[in-house]
Design a protein around this motif. Structure first.
Motif, PDB file in Angstrom:
ATOM      1  N   UNK A  34      -4.257  -7.111   3.204  1.00 27.35           N
ATOM      2  CA  UNK A  34      -2.948  -7.723   2.995  1.00 27.35           C
ATOM      3  C   UNK A  34      -2.464  -7.781   1.550  1.00 27.35           C
ATOM      4  N   UNK A  35      -3.242  -7.353   0.575  1.00 28.93           N
ATOM      5  CA  UNK A  35      -2.835  -7.469  -0.824  1.00 28.93           C
ATOM      6  C   UNK A  35      -2.496  -6.080  -1.364  1.00 28.93           C
ATOM      7  N   UNK A  59      -2.233  -5.851  -7.952  1.00 26.42           N
ATOM      8  CA  UNK A  59      -3.291  -5.241  -8.750  1.00 26.42           C
ATOM      9  C   UNK A  59      -2.919  -3.796  -9.055  1.00 26.42           C
ATOM     10  N   UNK A  60      -3.586  -3.244 -10.066  1.00 23.86           N
ATOM     11  CA  UNK A  60      -3.391  -1.843 -10.424  1.00 23.86           C
ATOM     12  C   UNK A  60      -4.688  -1.302 -11.010  1.00 23.86           C
ATOM     13  N   UNK A  61      -5.005  -0.065 -10.688  1.00 19.70           N
ATOM     14  CA  UNK A  61      -6.076   0.676 -11.353  1.00 19.70           C
ATOM     15  C   UNK A  61      -5.440   1.702 -12.282  1.00 19.70           C
ATOM     16  N   UNK A 212      -6.717   3.530  -0.566  1.00 22.27           N
ATOM     17  CA  UNK A 212      -5.572   4.308  -1.050  1.00 22.27           C
ATOM     18  C   UNK A 212      -5.007   5.043   0.167  1.00 22.27           C
ATOM     19  N   UNK A 213      -3.863   4.571   0.676  1.00 23.97           N
ATOM     20  CA  UNK A 213      -3.353   5.074   1.939  1.00 23.97           C
ATOM     21  C   UNK A 213      -2.212   6.063   1.782  1.00 23.97           C
ATOM     22  N   UNK A 214      -1.694   6.236   0.570  1.00 25.34           N
ATOM     23  CA  UNK A 214      -0.591   7.169   0.362  1.00 25.34           C
ATOM     24  C   UNK A 214      -0.567   7.651  -1.075  1.00 25.34           C
ATOM     25  N   UNK A 224      -2.012   1.452  -2.667  1.00 22.46           N
ATOM     26  CA  UNK A 224      -3.301   0.884  -2.290  1.00 22.46           C
ATOM     27  C   UNK A 224      -3.144  -0.494  -1.665  1.00 22.46           C
ATOM     28  N   UNK A 225      -4.167  -0.899  -0.924  1.00 21.43           N
ATOM     29  CA  UNK A 225      -4.265  -2.272  -0.451  1.00 21.43           C
ATOM     30  C   UNK A 225      -5.690  -2.767  -0.665  1.00 21.43           C
ATOM     31  N   UNK A 226      -5.812  -4.062  -0.917  1.00 20.03           N
ATOM     32  CA  UNK A 226      -7.109  -4.733  -0.981  1.00 20.03           C
ATOM     33  C   UNK A 226      -7.412  -5.304   0.388  1.00 20.03           C
TER      34      UNK A 226
END
Length: 241
Positions: A34-35, A59-61, A212-214, A224-226
């Protein structure tokens, strides 16, 4: 978009433009994770941080290093921008296993942006493992040698920072280049890259921490989602999870 240096990111963009696979997963597949967040590389020079936060990013990488010779020139500025915007940020290291040992690359990463800070805003560093865009898919290493290389990196990173590195990979790369080793899945959080309805898992993991979904979407770079709540994301950053 994978978290590569500028040259690799541009090459990946060209490949993605001609690809026929889906570029995103349905929202229903990401309900539990959900994040939202995103990942950027040296190909990204400017980010509307306030806009990303307003759109929901938490968040970001950001790519920091590659091998033992490349430090992303934009990393420090991008990392500072993410921090100022209130995002939890993580640094990423692009693995080049045929260039030098895993421990040497972990040392370079930790010394050039990848070290962890107990500031409530810094995730453990991420080790980016994917097919070599310049040569042999597995960098000329067999599965046992590759598993040993990765172990050398994460063990040295832990010795330097006190944290186990996050491992970014695709199931296809991991299963081909590392195989069925389960040692790393027991301690290193998984950041899986898979553009589909649900993320398949590489051997050794029973769940993922980031997905990472897209390749593109609401935010700059990879989407991305956490896999958890905002409190659990903060706990991962703080080392209390």
């Amino acid at each position: 978009m994978s978290i590569r240096s500028l040259m690799t990111a541009l090459a990946a963009a060209v490949l993605a433009a001609g690809s026929t696979f889906a570029t995103s997963a349905p929202a229903s597949a990401r309900t539990a994770a959900s994040v939202p967040g995103f990942d950027i590389s040296g190909a990204t020079t400017n980010v509307d941080w306030a806009g990303a936060v307003a759109a929901g990013a938490r968040f970001v990488f950001i790519t920091a290093t590659e091998g033992t010779a490349y430090q992303d020139p934009n990393f420090a500025r991008l990392s500072s921008g993410a921090y100022a915007a209130g995002l939890i940020r993580g640094a990423a290291h692009v693995a080049v296993p045929n260039a030098s040992g895993g421990a040497a690359q972990a040392d370079f990463f930790a010394a050039h942006g990848g070290a962890w800070s107990a500031d409530h805003r810094t995730l453990p560093g991420a080790l980016d493992l994917e097919f070599d865009p310049y040569g042999a898919a597995c960098y000329g290493l067999g599965q046992s040698a590759m598993a040993g290389w990765i172990a050398g990196f994460v063990n040295e990173y832990h010795a330097r920072t006190g944290r186990w590195a996050i491992i970014y990979t695709t199931p296809s790369w991991w299963n081909q280049c590392v195989g069925t080793s389960t040692d790393l899945g027991a301690r290193d959080p998984l950041w899986v890259s898979a553009y589909g309805t649900a993320p398949p898992l590489p051997a050794g993991w029973t769940g993922y921490t980031f997905w990472q979904y897209a390749a593109e979407g609401t935010f700059p770079g990879g989407q991305d989602v956490f896999n958890g709540t905002a409190d659990r994301l903060l706990a991962l950053a703080d080392g209390t999870s």
